[in-house]
Motif scaffolding. Structure first.
Motif, PDB file in Angstrom:
ATOM      1  N   ASN A  41      42.107  44.324 -11.101  1.00 21.31           N
ATOM      2  CA  ASN A  41      41.165  43.204 -11.010  1.00 21.31           C
ATOM      3  C   ASN A  41      40.134  43.257 -12.130  1.00 21.31           C
ATOM      4  OD1 ASN A  41      42.476  42.329  -8.750  1.00 21.31           O
ATOM      5  ND2 ASN A  41      40.721  42.420  -7.398  1.00 21.31           N
ATOM      6  N   GLN A  75      32.039  42.702  -9.974  1.00 22.50           N
ATOM      7  CA  GLN A  75      32.195  42.147  -8.632  1.00 22.50           C
ATOM      8  C   GLN A  75      33.659  41.968  -8.256  1.00 22.50           C
ATOM      9  OE1 GLN A  75      29.835  38.588  -9.163  1.00 22.50           O
ATOM     10  NE2 GLN A  75      28.061  39.462  -8.108  1.00 22.50           N
ATOM     11  N   PHE A  76      34.455  41.491  -9.202  1.00 24.06           N
ATOM     12  CA  PHE A  76      35.876  41.279  -8.930  1.00 24.06           C
ATOM     13  C   PHE A  76      36.593  42.612  -8.728  1.00 24.06           C
ATOM     14  CE2 PHE A  76      40.048  39.216 -10.030  1.00 24.06           C
ATOM     15  CZ  PHE A  76      40.000  38.285  -9.010  1.00 24.06           C
ATOM     16  N   TYR A  79      35.699  43.716  -5.281  1.00 23.96           N
ATOM     17  CA  TYR A  79      36.487  42.927  -4.336  1.00 23.96           C
ATOM     18  C   TYR A  79      37.880  43.545  -4.162  1.00 23.96           C
ATOM     19  CZ  TYR A  79      40.095  39.385  -3.511  1.00 23.96           C
ATOM     20  OH  TYR A  79      41.211  38.730  -3.088  1.00 23.96           O
ATOM     21  N   ILE A  83      38.248  44.883  -0.495  1.00 21.39           N
ATOM     22  CA  ILE A  83      38.835  43.800   0.312  1.00 21.39           C
ATOM     23  C   ILE A  83      40.323  43.619   0.011  1.00 21.39           C
ATOM     24  CG2 ILE A  83      38.754  41.336   0.847  1.00 21.39           C
ATOM     25  CD1 ILE A  83      35.766  41.396   0.183  1.00 21.39           C
ATOM     26  N   SER A  84      40.641  43.242  -1.221  1.00 23.76           N
ATOM     27  CA  SER A  84      42.013  42.873  -1.554  1.00 23.76           C
ATOM     28  C   SER A  84      42.993  44.032  -1.389  1.00 23.76           C
ATOM     29  CB  SER A  84      42.067  42.345  -2.993  1.00 23.76           C
ATOM     30  OG  SER A  84      43.382  42.047  -3.366  1.00 23.76           O
ATOM     31  N   ALA A 131      37.261  34.444  -2.707  1.00 26.52           N
ATOM     32  CA  ALA A 131      36.463  35.468  -3.392  1.00 26.52           C
ATOM     33  C   ALA A 131      36.141  35.058  -4.816  1.00 26.52           C
ATOM     34  CB  ALA A 131      37.214  36.800  -3.382  1.00 26.52           C
ATOM     35  N   ILE A 135      32.403  34.738  -6.281  1.00 23.07           N
ATOM     36  CA  ILE A 135      32.014  35.514  -7.459  1.00 23.07           C
ATOM     37  C   ILE A 135      31.545  34.596  -8.582  1.00 23.07           C
ATOM     38  CG2 ILE A 135      32.914  37.003  -9.297  1.00 23.07           C
ATOM     39  CD1 ILE A 135      34.688  38.308  -7.145  1.00 23.07           C
TER      40      ILE A 135
END
Length: 213
Positions: A41, A75-76, A79, A83-84, A131, A135
């Motif tokens: 990511n 942030q990505f 994530y 999360i992902s 998301a 973001i």
């Protein structure tokens, strides 16, 4: 001999790295998948920002941290880590348990592919779009839902065309040990494409809005 040794050396290095990764994956699947997703990511967002022109639009970094790493890239990446990656792991764990005691025949292979493409993929893609919207700065639930609703079907159409072919190719041509890195590479490629296209559309919408004003 020297000309032969270099490719062989690179091949041995690749095999060593892959073996080490798969060993860690087998011992700590959740942590490994989360860290892998975070890394991919990070690269995906960095590439998407530069290819879409968004980085150039943002101008100079506003803080010392942003001089090192872009805020949205960080942030990505988080994530993916929080999360992902874990969500992907748990969804496929559920799928594996459902089909664990079933015979490995054409019918169950087809049912597995259908479950991946009609249940798991829409969930993961919806979370990705939501998301990505958050973001990018969107905080209204209605607006985030609107982004997911407008872009999910187009994303799923590509997934439904490409990923069954990718899954069948992996099943026929690749050993199961390399499926995870192979699928990660394919998902990274398409994720980068959709992320870049989304940013291009967002920049164009911003320009159109500025023209109207």
């Amino acid at each position: 001999m020297a000309a032969v040794s270099k490719p062989m050396g690179r091949q041995n290095l690749a095999v060593t790295v892959l073996t080490a990764y798969l060993t860690i994956l087998a011992k700590q699947p959740l942590v490994t998948k989360a860290c892998t997703t975070a890394t991919l990511n990070f690269l995906q967002e960095e590439i998407a920002q530069r290819c879409s022109g968004m980085r150039a639009q943002e101008g100079k970094p506003k803080s010392i941290l942003e001089r090192v790493v872009n805020k949205r890239v960080l942030q990505f990446s988080l994530y993916g880590l929080l999360i992902s990656g874990p969500l992907n792991h748990f969804l496929y764990e559920i799928l594996n348990r459902v089909f664990a005691n079933r015979p490995k025949n054409k019918l169950n292979t087809l049912l597995t592919i259908l479950a991946q493409n009609l249940i798991i993929s829409p969930i993961l893609n919806s979370v990705f779009l939501a998301a990505n919207s958050v973001i990018a700065g969107e905080r209204r639930i209605e607006a985030v839902a609107r982004v997911v609703k407008s872009r999910l079907l187009g994303m799923m159409k590509v997934s439904w065309i490409v990923f069954p072919c990718v899954q069948l190719f992996a099943a026929k041509a690749l050993p199961p040990l390399v499926w995870v890195p192979f699928f990660n590479l394919v998902a990274f490629t398409f994720g980068t494409y959709f992320n870049t296209q989304g940013k291009i559309r967002a920049l164009q919408a911003k320009r159109d809005q500025e023209k109207d004003e």
